[in-house]
Every structure is written in structure tokens, then in C-alpha cells.
Design a protein around this motif. Sequence first.
Motif, PDB file in Angstrom:
ATOM      1  N   ASP A  50       0.817  -1.212   0.000  1.00 45.02           N
ATOM      2  CA  ASP A  50       0.000   0.000   0.000  1.00 45.02           C
ATOM      3  C   ASP A  50       0.850   1.261   0.000  1.00 45.02           C
ATOM      4  N   VAL A  51       1.963   1.249   0.740  1.00 48.01           N
ATOM      5  CA  VAL A  51       2.820   2.435   0.758  1.00 48.01           C
ATOM      6  C   VAL A  51       3.375   2.718  -0.634  1.00 48.01           C
ATOM      7  N   ILE A  52       3.906   1.685  -1.289  1.00 48.12           N
ATOM      8  CA  ILE A  52       4.476   1.876  -2.627  1.00 48.12           C
ATOM      9  C   ILE A  52       3.398   2.286  -3.623  1.00 48.12           C
ATOM     10  N   LYS A  53       2.252   1.618  -3.573  1.00 48.32           N
ATOM     11  CA  LYS A  53       1.163   1.930  -4.503  1.00 48.32           C
ATOM     12  C   LYS A  53       0.685   3.371  -4.342  1.00 48.32           C
ATOM     13  N   ILE A 219       0.612   9.046   5.195  1.00 48.60           N
ATOM     14  CA  ILE A 219       0.515   7.796   4.441  1.00 48.60           C
ATOM     15  C   ILE A 219       1.012   6.631   5.292  1.00 48.60           C
ATOM     16  N   LEU A 220       2.168   6.808   5.935  1.00 48.79           N
ATOM     17  CA  LEU A 220       2.721   5.747   6.782  1.00 48.79           C
ATOM     18  C   LEU A 220       1.778   5.420   7.939  1.00 48.79           C
ATOM     19  N   ALA A 262      -6.153  14.188   8.187  1.00 48.47           N
ATOM     20  CA  ALA A 262      -5.392  13.514   7.137  1.00 48.47           C
ATOM     21  C   ALA A 262      -6.015  13.922   5.816  1.00 48.47           C
ATOM     22  N   ASP A 263      -5.301  13.673   4.732  1.00 52.64           N
ATOM     23  CA  ASP A 263      -5.897  13.905   3.431  1.00 52.64           C
ATOM     24  C   ASP A 263      -6.314  12.564   2.845  1.00 52.64           C
ATOM     25  N   VAL A 267      -6.065   8.468   4.351  1.00 49.43           N
ATOM     26  CA  VAL A 267      -7.248   7.808   4.882  1.00 49.43           C
ATOM     27  C   VAL A 267      -7.706   6.630   4.018  1.00 49.43           C
ATOM     28  N   ILE A 268      -7.298   6.604   2.748  1.00 48.62           N
ATOM     29  CA  ILE A 268      -7.695   5.516   1.857  1.00 48.62           C
ATOM     30  C   ILE A 268      -7.314   4.127   2.390  1.00 48.62           C
ATOM     31  N   PRO A 269      -6.071   3.908   2.893  1.00 46.25           N
ATOM     32  CA  PRO A 269      -5.729   2.564   3.386  1.00 46.25           C
ATOM     33  C   PRO A 269      -6.607   2.107   4.548  1.00 46.25           C
TER      34      PRO A 269
END
Length: 337
Positions: A50-53, A219-220, A262-263, A267-269
Amino acid sequence: MQILKEIWDFTQYQLLGMKWLDTLIGKILSSLGVDTSTRIGGSIEFFVYDVIKIIILLCLLIFFISYIQSFFPPERSKKILGRFQGLGANSVAALLGTVTPFCSCSSIPLFIGFTSAGLPVGVTFSFLISSPMVDLGSLFLLMSIFGAKVAVVYVILGLIIAVIGGTVIEKLRMGKYVESFIMMAGNVDIEAPDLTRKDRLVYSRGQMLSTFKKVFPYILIGVGIGAIIHNWIPGEWINSVLGSKNPFGVVLATLVGIPMYADIFGVIPIAEALLSKGADLGTVLSFMMAVTTLSIPSMIMLRKAIKPELLALFIAICTMGIIIVGYFFNAIQGLIV
């Protein structure tokens, strides 16, 4: 038709969803002796993938959207908005919000600038609601996780909230609750210089790097929380709290999301993990909307520009709209997922 479906599926799952990356990371981790079928191994795989994507999508989307945004500096945006009146002006303001900053804190300075330039308060609020909630980045990210139908409906409903919210604020004549120093600031009408293609590319790269530095920690954190939810929290518990078993799940998710900051990239993950564990689609989307639109830091910034009465109305309109959207998505979930 079959060829078109195959092209669409490839775009959906391999280009946006990057399933090839998930497979690749799984193979790499297995070669290193990590058993991805265990909780720890699964958490590592989820986190790395998820981080890389998200970083890849983040950089590509921000660069592309910033290039588009370079054609809409505040002066030009103000002139565009000034050509419309009534519902048309609110609609154009909401659409302009889709090509501007990715979080509410970044949108507020533009909102202040538009308001001080003399644009109707209701129009500027349509922009303020739309900007963090339905930017182009959210459209592509939602497509990568939830599919095109969900993403398109989400954006349409977000724009509707922005237009209705701004219209209500305008009809109630809430302009008197904007702080006087904003209304008296005046406007210096400076023509934006024409940018060359190189200038726009340099600007886009700068925006990409600047935004990446700001959102990378989120993101992290977001992916870390998503990994925990995905591999450690029982699906039965998520389903009982945020699933169809709890009729107040949408309200709960909205209220929980408001204090967070968060943006869409952070929040997506979390949303992805909640959905995989049995949370209803509308409940998850309400959580996302609340986080990106009504975070406490952005409300503190907005309070500097508007009085408590208008701030309370803004929060009430957004909260009600988010909750309605959540229940609507829950009702049609079976048709679009």
C-alpha cells in the motif's frame, strides 16, 4: 464488448489497483522467508504494497493535477467565478474545487482570497466544501480501491453537497458572519503571467515534491492503521460496529472521523481495510469525507476567518450531507459493488 471489458479490467486492476505490484511484493517477501499467510507476514505485505502503490499514485496524480491547476491561478479562477450567478456560480465553484489543493487546510487560504475579492460567500463555501472532498486525486484513488462506479457516484454526491451547502449559506445571508478584516481586505487585481510549458512542468514538480513531503507521514500512519485492521482486528467486530448490524454506523463513523486530520492519501488505506473486514461501503465513505472535510485543525483555521455562527452552520451542513451520503451508499451498495 469482451475486448472493451478486458481493457477496462486491466486498467482497473493492473494500472490503478496495481495488483501486479501486490503479486510481486508477495513473491519477494516469500523469497526472503516471510510467510505472508500469517498475521505478521500479511501485515508486512499489506504495508509495503500500500505504501508503494499510494506513493506512485500520489506522485503521478499530483504532478498531473498540478499541471492542470497551473491554468487556474486565483486571479483567473476569480474571473471565471465572477461570470456566473446563482446556482451556476455555486456549481462552477464546486467544479473548480476539484483541481485545487488536496486538504481543507490548503483550501482555506484560497477561500479567504476569493471572499476578500468580493465573491459571494455562498459561492466561496461551495469551493471550500468541494476542494478537499472531491478533488481529482480522490477520484482516481477511489477507482483504484472501490471501482469506477463507486468513485463516480462519490464525486457526484460530493459536488451536490458543495452546491447545496453554498446555496443554503447564500440564501440565509450569512455573509455578515465573515470576519470584517476579510471583507475589508480588498483585492489587488494582478493579471497572472503566461507560463511556458517548462514553467508549468517546473511548477508541477515543485507541487508534487511539496505535497509528498507533507503527506508522507500520514501515508505511513494510515497504512499502518490499515495493516492492523486488515490482519489483527476480527471481521465480526468491525461488522458489528460499522456493518449492517448497526443502523447508527454511518453516524458513528462520521463523528469518529471529524477529530482526525489527514488527506485522501492517508485515509484511503484505513477505508480499504475497514471495507475488507465487513464495514458497509457508505459507512466507510462517510468516515473518509469527515476526515478530509471537517478536521479540527482546518476548523480552527477557518474560525479565524468566519464567526462562530457561520462556522457552526458550515459544520452542520457538511455533517448532515456526509451522513445522508453514507446511508445512500449503504442502500445502493449491492448495485454498485
